[in-house]
Scaffold this active site. Structure first.
Site, mmCIF file in Angstrom:
data_model
loop_
_atom_site.group_PDB
_atom_site.id
_atom_site.type_symbol
_atom_site.label_atom_id
_atom_site.label_comp_id
_atom_site.label_asym_id
_atom_site.label_seq_id
_atom_site.Cartn_x
_atom_site.Cartn_y
_atom_site.Cartn_z
ATOM 1 N N GLU A 1 -3.617 4.262 -8.497
ATOM 2 C CA GLU A 1 -4.918 4.796 -8.073
ATOM 3 C C GLU A 1 -5.031 6.241 -8.534
ATOM 4 O OE1 GLU A 1 -6.283 4.496 -3.932
ATOM 5 O OE2 GLU A 1 -7.756 6.051 -4.413
ATOM 6 N N ASP B 1 -0.844 6.546 -5.308
ATOM 7 C CA ASP B 1 -1.886 7.522 -5.642
ATOM 8 C C ASP B 1 -1.323 8.613 -6.544
ATOM 9 O OD1 ASP B 1 -3.929 6.564 -3.533
ATOM 10 O OD2 ASP B 1 -2.093 6.861 -2.383
ATOM 11 N N HIS C 1 0.838 -1.205 0.000
ATOM 12 C CA HIS C 1 0.000 0.000 0.000
ATOM 13 C C HIS C 1 0.870 1.252 0.000
ATOM 14 C CE1 HIS C 1 -3.237 2.465 2.295
ATOM 15 N NE2 HIS C 1 -3.603 2.366 1.024
ATOM 16 N N GLU D 1 0.804 -0.326 -4.859
ATOM 17 C CA GLU D 1 -0.309 0.605 -5.112
ATOM 18 C C GLU D 1 0.195 1.994 -4.755
ATOM 19 O OE1 GLU D 1 -3.712 3.068 -3.429
ATOM 20 O OE2 GLU D 1 -1.825 2.428 -2.517
ATOM 21 N N HIS E 1 -1.417 11.228 -1.775
ATOM 22 C CA HIS E 1 -2.717 10.670 -1.414
ATOM 23 C C HIS E 1 -3.747 11.746 -1.115
ATOM 24 C CE1 HIS E 1 -5.789 8.991 1.284
ATOM 25 N NE2 HIS E 1 -5.651 7.889 0.565
HETATM 26 O O1 G3P Z 1 -6.246 1.645 -3.470
HETATM 27 C C1 G3P Z 1 -6.537 0.833 -2.366
HETATM 28 C C2 G3P Z 1 -6.599 1.636 -1.109
HETATM 29 O O2 G3P Z 1 -5.393 2.300 -1.008
HETATM 30 C C3 G3P Z 1 -7.735 2.604 -1.050
HETATM 31 O O3 G3P Z 1 -7.693 3.489 0.001
HETATM 32 O O4 G3P Z 1 -7.462 5.723 0.989
HETATM 33 O O5 G3P Z 1 -5.435 4.434 0.466
HETATM 34 O O6 G3P Z 1 -6.782 5.421 -1.353
HETATM 35 P P1 G3P Z 1 -6.803 4.818 0.022
#
Ligand code: G3P
Length: 249
Positions: free
Chosen positions: A118, A45, A16, A43, A58
């Site tokens: 993302e 952002d 993450h 993953e 993020h």
């Molecule tokens: O993309 C999976 C997860 O990371 C979603 O939550 O808040 O980290 O974007 P967030």
């Protein structure tokens, strides 16, 4: 008869924000931490700066993860890159910078690490961010064996990404599972539904698979829960606990 599942060339364990809790999220230091712990998929952002650079961040603002203040949408890439994005995490990471998507693409492709990009638009920039991310990903990963999975909570961004680069795989992120999840996956031609891990049951896994979609779950930080979800057949889990949840388990 169940619909066949789409190809899924991705590892089941996903770091993450690159490095989970081990390093400042969404930085190159995070990527190196993820790789160092054996993770083969990250993953992260991505959003647009004021001057349309694609950067990793993020939150809508820079306050939590840098020494700066204010919304990222009002800052140029040069202003964002001048911030310290590491000291908030720990002194060892002081001086870490907000990277551009292209830097992360280079690193992950070189390392043979898969990506879940993302799309995390600044408020009001959903469509242009979806388009920009999809076009950039198509170009940056054009020779890569495994394309990134694009995902977003923003269906506007996902729809724009679909139009811009229909060949890239997409996943729909949801805070809560909507009644019409199948219709939404069809609408955006997604291959995966990405849900809060708390909502996952064996029945949900069976139902999503029977409909012909992959199921992924965020964010799983308890090793026993990770094991349970994998045993139920969840296709991917996002974790911050890179030391406790081993990618080879
Ligand atoms: O993309 C999976 C997860 O990371 C979603 O939550 O808040 O980290 O974007 P967030």
């Amino acid at each position: 008869m169940d619909t066949p599942l789409p190809a899924w060339p991705y590892p089941r364990l996903i770091a993450h924000r690159g490095g989970g809790k081990l390093a400042p999220e969404n930085t190159m230091a995070a990527m190196r931490a993820g790789a160092g712990h054996g993770y083969r998929m990250f993953e992260y952002d991505v959003k647009l700066s004021k001057d349309n650079a694609l950067i990793l961040l993020h939150d809508d603002d820079v306050d939590r993860t840098t020494d700066g203040h204010g919304p990222a949408s009002g800052m140029t890439y040069a202003e964002l890159a001048a911030l310290d994005a590491g000291a908030w995490h720990s002194p060892a990471y002081a001086g870490a910078r907000i990277p551009k998507l292209e830097e992360v693409a280079r690193y992950t492709i070189e390392q043979g690490i898969a990506s879940n990009v993302e799309i995390k638009p600044c408020p009001g920039r959903d469509s242009e961010t979806g388009t920009a991310v999809a076009l950039a990903v198509r170009e940056l990963w054009r020779d890569a064996a495994v394309p990134p999975l694009l995902s977003s909570f923003s269906e506007v961004a996902l729809a724009a990404a679909h139009v811009a680069a229909p060949q890239l795989p997409r996943g729909l992120l949801v805070e809560q599972i909507p009644m019409d999840w199948r219709d939404r996956l069809v609408q955006h031609d997604c291959i995966a539904l990405n849900v809060n891990q708390k909502d996952v049951t064996p029945e949900l896994v069976k139902m999503v698979h029977a409909a012909g979609y992959r199921l992924t779950a965020w964010t799983v930080n308890d090793p026993a829960r990770a094991r349970q979800l994998l045993d139920w057949g969840v296709d991917g889990i996002f974790t911050d606990e890179l030391a406790a949840i081993r990618p080879d388990a």
